[in-house]
Design an enzyme around this catalytic site. Structure first.
Site, PDB file in Angstrom:
ATOM      1  N   SER A 117     -12.822  48.060  30.204  1.00  0.00           N
ATOM      2  CA  SER A 117     -12.232  49.169  29.459  1.00  0.00           C
ATOM      3  C   SER A 117     -10.877  49.517  30.068  1.00  0.00           C
ATOM      4  O   SER A 117     -10.486  48.963  31.092  1.00  0.00           O
ATOM      5  CB  SER A 117     -13.172  50.369  29.487  1.00  0.00           C
ATOM      6  OG  SER A 117     -14.351  50.058  28.774  1.00  0.00           O
ATOM      7  N   GLY A 118     -10.162  50.427  29.415  1.00  0.00           N
ATOM      8  CA  GLY A 118      -8.834  50.799  29.900  1.00  0.00           C
ATOM      9  C   GLY A 118      -7.720  50.122  29.124  1.00  0.00           C
ATOM     10  O   GLY A 118      -6.545  50.360  29.398  1.00  0.00           O
ATOM     11  N   HIS A 119      -8.106  49.267  28.147  1.00  0.00           N
ATOM     12  CA  HIS A 119      -7.101  48.585  27.322  1.00  0.00           C
ATOM     13  C   HIS A 119      -7.085  49.129  25.888  1.00  0.00           C
ATOM     14  O   HIS A 119      -6.545  48.487  25.003  1.00  0.00           O
ATOM     15  CB  HIS A 119      -7.389  47.086  27.263  1.00  0.00           C
ATOM     16  CG  HIS A 119      -7.485  46.420  28.591  1.00  0.00           C
ATOM     17  ND1 HIS A 119      -6.468  46.437  29.503  1.00  0.00           N
ATOM     18  CD2 HIS A 119      -8.490  45.714  29.170  1.00  0.00           C
ATOM     19  CE1 HIS A 119      -6.835  45.766  30.592  1.00  0.00           C
ATOM     20  NE2 HIS A 119      -8.063  45.329  30.418  1.00  0.00           N
ATOM     21  N   HIS A 138      -3.861  44.546  33.923  1.00  0.00           N
ATOM     22  CA  HIS A 138      -4.650  45.339  34.862  1.00  0.00           C
ATOM     23  C   HIS A 138      -3.749  45.824  35.992  1.00  0.00           C
ATOM     24  O   HIS A 138      -4.225  46.167  37.063  1.00  0.00           O
ATOM     25  CB  HIS A 138      -5.790  44.518  35.461  1.00  0.00           C
ATOM     26  CG  HIS A 138      -6.632  43.842  34.439  1.00  0.00           C
ATOM     27  ND1 HIS A 138      -6.336  42.594  33.959  1.00  0.00           N
ATOM     28  CD2 HIS A 138      -7.724  44.261  33.782  1.00  0.00           C
ATOM     29  CE1 HIS A 138      -7.244  42.267  33.049  1.00  0.00           C
ATOM     30  NE2 HIS A 138      -8.087  43.249  32.923  1.00  0.00           N
TER      31      HIS A 138
END
Ligand SMILES: Nc1ncnc2c1ncn2[C@@H]1O[C@H](COP(=O)(O)OP(=O)(O)O)[C@@H](O)[C@H]1O
Ligand SMILES: Nc1ncnc2c1ncn2[C@@H]1O[C@H](COP(=O)(O)OP(=O)(O)O)[C@@H](O)[C@H]1O
Ligand SMILES: [Mg+2]
Ligand SMILES: [Mg+2]
Ligand SMILES: [Mg+2]
Ligand SMILES: [Mg+2]
Lengths: 201, 327, 327, 201
Positions: C54-56, C215
């Protein structure tokens, strides 16, 4: 007599004041506004300066009209319509070769136009808090530059009721109003060129 | 200041050129970049024109297109556009139905749009948006700021105009939507105006600005950062307290430009629960960056009461760069 | 670390809950939040499943819906999902047509998807995306990273699956799109993984990371910030040099999460000019935050060669949280 | 004899090592990876620890299978499938009451499984650079903990060929591999409980 050379010098002096103090005005506007006042005034007066040859050649009322129109179309923000309105109203009220009395009278009329445009009054921490004392100084024979500078300083303790700073409520207290400062700078620039203003002509 | 730009002086022009090129299928950039307008106009339809300082993208140019605005006038960053821009836009998009100006409640915007309306030949009415509850109103002050709720007004009124609603009724509808819409924002970091080069404000390592404006204006108070749930609780309480009425509502969680979508959805989760506690049913949802403040971190929450008519206009097809559905 | 969260441990769960609530009309959150799947499945259609750390966002869950993915498996922030997630997703969305995994080329993702494919009962094929030209390939290394081009693969293959293309052909199509797609990124600031609490890397006041990964991985080199035009020139040159072929292309300017839309459009303007210099015709454009790195400032540029078939699939209707047109 | 108490102690020791060194592992991974290795291992071993009662009661091969499955399902990233594969392979190869020789043999087999899963070899700056020397130490009668620690240190000058650090090329040189470090920590934790490992028991 405000001849072409003087008109040219006036425009140069006003533009130099705004360009030279752009960062200071922006810093003041960052404190209680949105940080663009210096840029707005610089952009407007750079445009006026670029047209100096054409504008200075016109009779004073027409020159003021050209300046006002340029400010309205280039400055943006709140100050654009207000300084534009001021110049356009002066254009209407001033004769081609005004006396100090003419100037005082015209400024009073122009201030009324600014108030109508801004739905504002003195004491609300805006440029009006400089413009009104300047008109009074012109009427009473006092030094308009000293009046303007003192009046700009005097906006510091005021609470803003108009302009973006009004959104801050009490937090607007303790900062000079950027429009008050730009007005004082313009008054000083004009007086520097006209010189004689404070002694009647 | 670190930005993907060439120079502060050319940011707006280059960005508008890129925007127009990326969306050439739906819009056209006007001469001297005074406005962005729909590629295809509908003769006789009342024209919707908005605009304001740049730096809030996709507002307003990103909402030009079918079902929303006919034209948007982009000012310099955080500076209202000038009357010549609105006059030029009017000349191209008023096809006989008159024009509605949608203007956020800032004196700069109001005065510039006012001057344009006075100088233009068109029949013009104006809707002023003022949905921000962060700044408490007072009778003698200038009222509230117009913030994220503006895009809801643009969407609803845009759909109505598309459906043929005449100018006078659009003005009534726009005022009604605005009156039933309230927002509040919070910032975790400042934005930097390219031409200024330094951050508009500075927050401590652990501070947030509660009630921030969309130009990085200070808000109600600067306090220590709180958990998202508490932030949502305070914001929704302020919104609901001010809105008064309850019922079906659209909940908009609007990112200010520097906050990840992951956090915005988390805030939606928290805000929805709070809104329901206050008696709202979240009938429609929108989460994303819609009314931004450059790269500011933070978000605003907006509740807008819906009835059958406004819900229908919200759902109606829209095809703009920033909002698209149904087509 | 300043974030709109309640606690690092619950970020993902709360964000997924908000996401599912905001888009309840098109998707469903699976048990234990192992996956997000389309609300309405099409029996017999080959299922498209993607996922990753996650985080994208909006990648990948934001691309679940008609015309794109059938399911997405969200891992912890920047950590690949685990095989049980893909197995659970498969069990719900494989309606008889088998499943295509779309996996970004990271060993963690590959191994976890591999284990799921081995353990699952379904017929599974896999497309690996590796569009990032920043990292030079070497024969004995693991190859390139999969970045923003992944969403193009998901869109094109998603439209083909919707049109009834069988699994084996989808795999061929996905590999072809991937092979004709190249990306490169640049970062102006780092991101902060919520659970780590500190920035992944640190850049000087005037530095940028050229070739950064999604990232926050270091890229080709850390250099002084350059004007946008020069940045675009270097990135497009790297992309074009690697892609070799010329022709019609989709140009994607993808924000990493902390860069204003205004700057992304400015970069589009610059990148389009550079791409044209290299002999590309920018036939399609997409500008926005699609494959992000939390709140990282910066962007990636992607060129993807189009032919009639892939352009048609790109244009086909799509209805997801993150991408929507034609319906 | 690895009885239930020892299995429980082993799980506690491994979990304590991963939880206690989570920040160190994350910092190592921030330098040449994506900064999640500590969190991944912590999450995985917390899940194993939560199941300790059930797992420790099982025969050793079944306990290892449960640990491997939990790691696969909870760790994520590259390390999840790799450590999971390692444990699952050990589960297959170890008898319920293994000798030191059994252990050495089983570890060799498990290392082969990790290599197959990771398409990797020793010398590529990964956990394998610790696991192989540990197997060699078990075979030769040397101290596996010393071997593991030395081998983890020895990854510092290596250039990464596998794992995220490989994207860095030469820039991966000069940093310890996070997976090598976590392997060394786990080996030390296990040896601390079994004690006798290094002297044949
Ligand atoms: N209603 C008003 N009446 C008079 N002066 C005003 C009014 N609103 C704003 N001003 C003046 O304009 C100044 C701000 O100008 P500027 O920063 O250029 O515009 P904006 O506030 O739109 O960014 C204020 O400092 C104040 O002096
Ligand atoms: N192909 C591989 N073979 C062996 N070990 C690997 C491989 N890829 C990664 N590793 C190990 O995994 C570690 C990284 O684990 P982790 O950070 O948890 O996963 P990720 O890299 O997916 O974020 C590396 O330090 C390395 O020791
Ligand atoms: Mg201002
Ligand atoms: Mg302004
Ligand atoms: Mg990872
Ligand atoms: Mg990692």
């Amino acid at each position: 007599m405000i001849d072409e050379a003087k008109k040219r010098a006036l425009i140069e002096a006003m533009a130099a004041a705004m360009i030279g103090h752009a960062e200071e005005l922006t810093a003041l506007d960052q404190a209680i506004g949105d940080g663009d006042h210096g840029l707005n005034m610089k952009r407007g007066f750079e445009a006026v300066l670029a047209d100096n040859d054409v504008i200075a050649a016109k009779p004073l009322p027409d020159a003021l009209k050209a300046i006002g129109t340029t400010l309205v179309m280039k400055v943006g923000g709140a100050s654009g319509p207000l300084y534009g309105t001021l110049a356009l109203a002066l254009a209407k009220e001033l004769p081609a070769d005004p006396s100090r009395d003419d100037l005082a009278r015209a400024l009073r009329g122009a201030i009324a136009a600014v108030k109508a445009r801004g739905k504002s009054e003195s004491g609300q921490k805006t440029m009006l808090d400089v413009l009104e004392p300047v008109a009074a100084a012109l009427e009473s024979g006092a030094d308009p530059v000293a009046a303007a500078n003192g009046a700009a300083e005097a906006t510091i303790p005021l609470k803003a009721i108009r302009g973006r700073a009004a959104f801050l409520g009490d937090r607007s207290i303790g900062h000079m109003d950027p429009g008050a400062r730009s007005s004082a700078l313009l008054v000083a620039a004009i007086a520097g060129v006209l010189g004689g203003i404070s002694d009647g002509g | 200041m670190k930005k993907l730009i060439n120079s502060p002086e050319t940011v707006l022009a280059e960005s508008l050129d890129g925007f127009a090129a990326a969306h050439a299928d739906i819009l056209v950039l006007g001469e001297e970049r005074k406005f962005v307008r729909r590629k295809t106009l509908k003769p006789g339809k009342a024209a919707l024109i908005s605009g304001g300082g740049s730096g809030h993208e996709p507002l307003h140019a990103g909402f030009v297109g079918f079902g929303m605005l006919d034209a948007a006038c982009p000012g310099q960053v955080f500076t209202s556009p000038t009357p010549d821009q609105m006059i030029a836009a009017l000349a191209e998009v008023d096809t006989g139905g008159g024009a509605l100006f949608i203007v956020k409640n800032y004196e700069g915007d109001r005065m510039n749009f006012d001057m344009a309306a006075e100088l233009a030949g068109s029949e013009v009415l104006t809707v002023i948006t003022d949905d921000d509850v962060a700044v408490e109103t007072s009778t003698y002050s200038i009222g509230r700021r117009g913030v994220a709720g503006t895009m809801i007004v643009e969407k609803v009124v845009g759909a109505a105009a598309e459906a043929g609603m005449p100018l006078a009724d659009l003005k009534v509808l726009g005022d009604r939507v605005n009156a039933r819409t309230r927002s509040m924002g919070v910032a975790l970091s400042s934005c930097t105006v390219p031409a200024a080069g330094t951050p508009t404000f500075t927050l401590g390592e652990n501070e947030m600005e509660m009630g921030v404006g969309i130009h990085g204006e200070p808000g109600r108070r600067r306090v220590a950062l709180e958990p998202a749930g508490q932030i949502a609780e305070e914001m929704i309480a302020a919104i609901a307290g001010d809105l008064g009425a309850r019922g079906d509502a659209l909940l908009l969680v609007n990112g200010f430009g520097g906050t990840p979508l992951m956090e915005l959805y988390l805030m939606f989760n928290a805000a929805k629960a709070e809104a329901e506690k206050h008696g709202y049913r979240v009938a429609r949802a929108l989460v994303g960056n819609y009314v931004t403040s450059l790269e500011m971190a933070g978000c605003s929450l907006t509740l807008s009461l819906l009835d059958d008519e406004t819900a229908g206009f919200w759902d109606a097809p829209v095809h703009t760069a920033g909002l698209r559905w149904g087509m």
